[in-house]
Design an enzyme around this catalytic site. Structure first.
Site, short mmCIF file in Angstrom:
data_model
loop_
_atom_site.label_atom_id
_atom_site.label_comp_id
_atom_site.label_asym_id
_atom_site.label_seq_id
_atom_site.Cartn_x
_atom_site.Cartn_y
_atom_site.Cartn_z
N CYS A 20 95.03 93.08 59.97
CA CYS A 20 94.19 91.90 60.16
C CYS A 20 93.58 91.62 58.80
O CYS A 20 92.73 92.38 58.33
CB CYS A 20 93.10 92.12 61.19
SG CYS A 20 91.98 90.70 61.30
N CYS A 25 89.42 90.38 59.11
CA CYS A 25 88.38 91.35 59.49
C CYS A 25 89.09 92.62 59.92
O CYS A 25 89.52 93.39 59.10
CB CYS A 25 87.45 90.79 60.54
SG CYS A 25 88.20 89.86 61.87
N SER A 26 89.18 92.86 61.20
CA SER A 26 89.98 94.00 61.64
C SER A 26 90.27 93.86 63.12
O SER A 26 90.07 94.79 63.88
CB SER A 26 89.29 95.32 61.34
OG SER A 26 88.07 95.37 62.01
N CYS A 27 90.74 92.70 63.50
CA CYS A 27 91.19 92.50 64.88
C CYS A 27 92.24 93.57 65.19
O CYS A 27 93.11 93.85 64.37
CB CYS A 27 91.80 91.11 65.06
SG CYS A 27 90.57 89.80 64.82
#
Lengths: 125, 220
Positions: B116, B119-121
């Site tokens: 991602c 962000c950090s989906c």
């Protein structure tokens, strides 16, 4: 992806390395877990959409990198918390001033609490 | 009036012996949580329960069960590749954020890698919460510009002829890699197979390794 504006040599040296882990605990400190859970629960309560949340989080992460944070993944929940504070203010749930006042109250409560005792917030009723 | 707030909830309370007993972030979290609680927007007990769920009950094992089933059940695999959200929900793993799941099949010719960039989906329902490296800037940026270099750092050297596909997750769409079933696993049960499948293999930074016993047998 653009590197930070004024790269610190140490930052540059750090950049290529991807921090590794061995499937350890997902939260490094209890406050990270609390910040995580608040965002999830507020979303579930319909306070904001997940898209809104993801956008604010991405903004915080981008802004942190622009300030020169090498963003090694360990600062992730700091960005998470900053995004949450911003979003609850935008949504009119908890204002910035209110939050600052309460933080100061916790700070003095913590200072007055002897080590080993639970910190309690005392306010005029 | 004294304000109740959770102390610890089993994460190991931190001792604060000196002058600054709580850090800036700890104070901010306490301030926000106590205000949200007073306004009736969050329930501290529900927060603790959610944390407990993510710390100890959800993890990559859910994803491993999905992959193992796909390896042994062709009909499930077909449904998984056609509509992963529904097939995974059928196993009881349902996203909290209303996100859709897509499963990417690795083959001898194609290797999929998930990132991602913003962000950090991450596919929480099947993999739990993301590891530190997944959230790091180096991974988020380099997975896209130099995926083979990233894979080498993870100890995975792919032949030139293997195409590497990088998938950028979003708030609405999360990816799970269906790794290749390793040789030497014929006759293993779904449960035994699930035990071989690692989190990294389902993100795409590793392959599933054959079991040591199977490797020995293959050599001998």
């Amino acid at each position: 992806m653009t590197p930070p504006e004024r790269p610190d040599p140490r930052t540059l040296a750090d950049l290529p390395a991807i921090p590794r882990d061995d499937e350890g605990p997902v939260f490094r400190e209890p406050w990270e877990a609390q910040a995580f859970a608040m965002a999830v629960k507020l979303h579930e309560a319909g306070c904001f959409t997940w898209r809104e949340w993801a956008d604010r989080l991405a903004q915080e992460i981008r802004a942190a990198r622009e300030r020169g944070d090498p963003d090694p993944g360990t600062t992730y929940y700091r960005h998470w918390l900053a995004a949450l504070e911003r979003l609850v203010a935008e949504k009119g749930l908890v204002g910035g001033e209110e939050l600052a006042r309460r933080k100061a109250e916790w700070e003095s409560a913590a200072r007055e609490t002897p080590p080993g005792r639970p910190i309690e917030l005392r306010r005029e009723g | 009036m004294s304000d109740q707030h959770p102390q610890g909830h089993g994460h190991g309370g931190t001792a604060h012996p000196h002058g600054a007993p709580l850090s800036d972030v700890q104070l901010r979290v306490k301030a926000l949580e106590s205000l949200l609680t007073e306004k009736g927007l969050v329930d501290p007990a529900a927060l603790d329960e959610l944390i407990e769920t993510y710390e100890s009950r959800v993890g990559p094992r859910n994803g491993a069960r999905v992959v193992a089933r796909a390896w042994v059940d062709p009909e499930f695999k077909r449904r998984l590749l056609a509509d992963a959200t529904e097939a995974i929900a059928g196993m009881g793993y349902i996203g909290r954020q209303g996100e859709d799941m897509v499963v990417l099949e690795n083959t001898p010719r194609v290797h999929n890698l998930v990132v991602c960039t913003l962000c950090s989906c991450y596919p929480w329902p099947v993999l739990g919460l993301p590891p530190v490296w997944y959230k790091s800037a180096p991974y988020r940026s380099r997975a896209v510009i130099d995926p083979r270099g990233v894979l080498r750092e993870f100890g995975l050297e792919l032949p030139e002829e293997v195409e590497v596909r990088v998938w950028d997750s979003t708030a609405e769409l999360r990816y799970l890699v269906l790794p290749e079933r390793p040789p030497g696993t014929e006759g293993m049960s779904e449960e035994e197979l699930a035990a071989l499948i690692t989190r990294d293999a389902m993100i795409g930074t590793a392959k599933v390794q054959p079991p040591a016993r199977a490797r020995r047998e293959a050599r001998g």
